[in-house]
Enzyme design. Structure first.
Site, PDB file in Angstrom:
ATOM      1  NE  ARG A  62      -3.296   0.526   3.205  1.00 24.71           N
ATOM      2  CZ  ARG A  62      -2.611   0.610   4.427  1.00 24.71           C
ATOM      3  NH1 ARG A  62      -2.381   1.940   4.551  1.00 24.71           N
ATOM      4  NH2 ARG A  62      -2.816  -0.050   5.029  1.00 24.71           N
ATOM      5  CE1 TYR A 115     -13.997  12.082 -16.784  1.00 20.38           C
ATOM      6  CE2 TYR A 115     -12.773  11.620 -14.592  1.00 20.38           C
ATOM      7  CZ  TYR A 115     -14.182  10.892 -15.729  1.00 20.38           C
ATOM      8  OH  TYR A 115     -14.716   9.385 -15.176  1.00 20.38           O
ATOM      9  CG  ASP A 189      -6.242  15.352 -15.386  1.00 21.97           C
ATOM     10  OD1 ASP A 189      -5.194  15.352 -16.298  1.00 21.97           O
ATOM     11  OD2 ASP A 189      -6.820  15.363 -14.890  1.00 21.97           O
ATOM     12  CE  LYS A 214      -9.625   8.255 -19.288  1.00 20.74           C
ATOM     13  NZ  LYS A 214      -9.418   8.016 -18.165  1.00 20.74           N
TER      14      LYS A 214
HETATM   15  C1  3LM Z   1     -13.098   9.925 -20.380  1.00 22.14           C
HETATM   16  N1  3LM Z   1     -11.819  10.072 -17.869  1.00 22.14           N
HETATM   17  O1  3LM Z   1     -13.560   9.102 -20.833  1.00 22.14           O
HETATM   18  P1  3LM Z   1      -9.484   7.423 -14.080  1.00 22.14           P
HETATM   19  N2  3LM Z   1      -8.311  13.182 -15.631  1.00 22.14           N
HETATM   20  C2  3LM Z   1      -8.678  13.858 -17.039  1.00 22.14           C
HETATM   21  C3  3LM Z   1      -9.618  12.493 -17.409  1.00 22.14           C
HETATM   22  O2  3LM Z   1     -10.485  12.388 -18.673  1.00 22.14           O
HETATM   23  C4  3LM Z   1      -9.892  11.480 -16.194  1.00 22.14           C
HETATM   24  C5  3LM Z   1      -9.347  11.242 -15.088  1.00 22.14           C
HETATM   25  C6  3LM Z   1      -8.915  12.416 -15.003  1.00 22.14           C
HETATM   26  C7  3LM Z   1     -12.067   9.353 -18.814  1.00 22.14           C
HETATM   27  C8  3LM Z   1     -13.356   8.698 -18.289  1.00 22.14           C
HETATM   28  S1  3LM Z   1     -15.770   8.237 -17.823  1.00 22.14           S
HETATM   29  C9  3LM Z   1     -16.446   7.426 -16.771  1.00 22.14           C
HETATM   30  C10 3LM Z   1     -14.381   7.617 -17.972  1.00 22.14           C
HETATM   31  C11 3LM Z   1      -8.663  14.208 -17.575  1.00 22.14           C
HETATM   32  C12 3LM Z   1     -10.881  10.294 -17.373  1.00 22.14           C
HETATM   33  C13 3LM Z   1      -9.941  10.196 -14.154  1.00 22.14           C
HETATM   34  O3  3LM Z   1      -9.986   7.488 -12.503  1.00 22.14           O
HETATM   35  O4  3LM Z   1      -8.410   6.551 -14.048  1.00 22.14           O
HETATM   36  O5  3LM Z   1     -10.538   7.497 -14.779  1.00 22.14           O
HETATM   37  O6  3LM Z   1      -9.215   9.004 -14.158  1.00 22.14           O
HETATM   38  O7  3LM Z   1     -13.381  11.744 -19.859  1.00 22.14           O
END
Ligand code: 3LM
Length: 416
Positions: A62, A115, A189, A214
């Site tokens: 952790r 987001y 971000d 991503k």
């Molecule tokens: C999306 N985005 O489809 P995770 N910061 C940015 C992001 O685009 C995202 C996160 C953080 C998308 C996910 S929507 C249900 C699917 C700019 C995620 C968060 O926790 O790894 O999903 O990242 O835009």
């Protein structure tokens, strides 16, 4: 790589070699996956020293894990930060960072569009615990300057912004914020760009966060995140934000998959960018399309700032159709190659409707206030052959304007 400090390697080479020395792992070309929750100590004293930090070795996954550590070294180097922390998700990275940095009574100054889940974490999460969230249009320097006050501890934004593709000038925002107070932490971000295209820490930001789900992973087969900053800040987030607050620990398997993905990051980003540019140039000329949001278009309002701070314009774009929301639904439902799916940065071209999907965490009224239109369609341009991508969008758009020629002006594909 053992001696990476002796020569100045390019980004693509560092993405492959940085952070890993095969000679310390039996010559294994790829890093081992340490699937373990705990680590055995030789003596009680050694265990105590690990817990106190006097011995830097691992003691429980952790807190840290050797596979995770290799990934963290690589990401820190690529973002030009001192240290990195890999997490279970992008939201894990964002929430662990903010839980570490803010306390009740603080203000976070945030760009007006985020987001969807970052927006809801701030508005429905942090705000409930007495942290004030103040939104401003970060493309307007006056709006930032006039909203900074003695309570501001964090300034937070994405660029390009998910989903409407506004571009925030990182150096300009940093100059305004640091001119006001050196103590305010600037968080960017960098998910849409990755360090292959943009390195916010070199432009004045203090902390970079990522959804590694991503482009960093790049293959749509994992959920992960990362934070990059100074060693001191990263350790605070590791030991407080992740260890004590969120428990958003990355799996060693996901760390390995990201390490594998990052080897081809430079190559993939180059193709994502090329494909997005050609698709945007086709779409902007198409009679069914009202507007294309892509900073690589010379007509885009953010083209100059993007040219200054990004090495290339990325693989994400958004558009509005002349037939609005109904047109968007029709186009999406008629695509044959692109997949209707949220997420981004995968090999497959992904299309989605932010208002009902990624940004449905905003109410209709909030979307209107925060610059997310109901008809907006988002495209994560994939790695397929560009001619196939162009064909797919043209045949889907042809259902909206059957009277138009199937090959609009601006088409630059091979068989034009
Ligand atoms: C999306 N985005 O489809 P995770 N910061 C940015 C992001 O685009 C995202 C996160 C953080 C998308 C996910 S929507 C249900 C699917 C700019 C995620 C968060 O926790 O790894 O999903 O990242 O835009």
């Amino acid at each position: 790589m053992a001696n990476n400090d002796k020569i100045q390697l390019s980004f693509a080479s560092r993405a492959i070699h940085l952070g890993y020395d095969s000679s310390t792992h039996e010559g294994s070309l790829n890093p081992p996956i340490y699937m373990t929750s705990t680590f055995a100590f030789d003596t009680v004293n050694q265990g105590a020293d690990r817990f106190s930090g006097e011995d830097p070795g691992h003691f429980y996954s952790r807190i840290s894990n050797p596979t995770q550590e290799i990934l963290e070294k690589k990401l820190a180097g690529l973002e030009e930060g001192e240290a990195a922390l890999a997490t279970a998700s992008g939201m894990g990275a964002i929430s662990a960072t903010l839980w570490t940095l803010v306390k009740p009574g603080d203000q976070i100054l945030v760009d007006e569009t985020l987001y969807g889940c970052t927006f809801s974490f701030m508005v429905h999460g942090l705000q409930k615990f007495g942290v004030e969230i103040c939104f401003a249009d970060f493309t307007d320097p006056d709006a930032i300057a006039s909203n900074l006050d003695g309570k501001t501890t964090v300034v937070y934004f994405e660029t390009p912004v998910n989903p409407n593709m506004r571009v925030v000038d990182i150096a300009a925002v940093s100059a305004i914020v640091k001119g006001y107070s050196d103590d305010i932490m600037i968080i960017v971000d960098n998910t849409y760009c990755t360090p292959a295209l943009q390195r916010p820490l070199t432009l004045g930001a203090d902390i970079v966060v990522h959804s590694a789900t991503k482009y960093l992973g790049g293959h749509g087969d994992l959920i992960a995140g990362a934070v990059v900053s100074t060693a001191t800040i990263v350790e605070q987030i590791r030991l407080y934000g992740v260890k004590d607050m969120t428990g958003a620990v990355i799996s060693p398997m996901s760390a390995f998959l990201i390490l594998r993905g990052v080897k081809t990051l430079a190559l993939r980003m180059e193709r994502h960018c090329q494909n997005a540019q050609i698709l945007a140039e086709m779409l902007v000329c198409h009679p069914a399309v009202e507007k294309v949001f892509f900073p690589g278009l010379a007509t885009d309002p953010w083209h100059l700032i993007a040219s200054k701070q990004m090495d290339s314009f990325g693989g994400m774009l958004a558009l509005e159709l002349k037939k609005g929301f109904a047109g968007g639904v029709q186009m999406l439902n008629n695509l044959k190659l692109a997949k209707i799916a949220v997420s981004l940065g995968d090999a497959e071209t992904l299309v989605q409707h932010p208002a009902s999907m990624t940004h449905s965490t905003y109410s209709l009224e909030e979307r209107q206030r925060h610059g997310i239109t109901e008809g907006l369609v988002r495209i994560s341009v994939g790695l397929e052959d560009i001619d196939d991508i162009l064909w797919d969008f043209q045949q889907a758009l042809a259902t909206l304007v059957p009277e138009a020629t199937s090959v609009p002006l601006g088409y630059t594909g091979k068989d034009s």
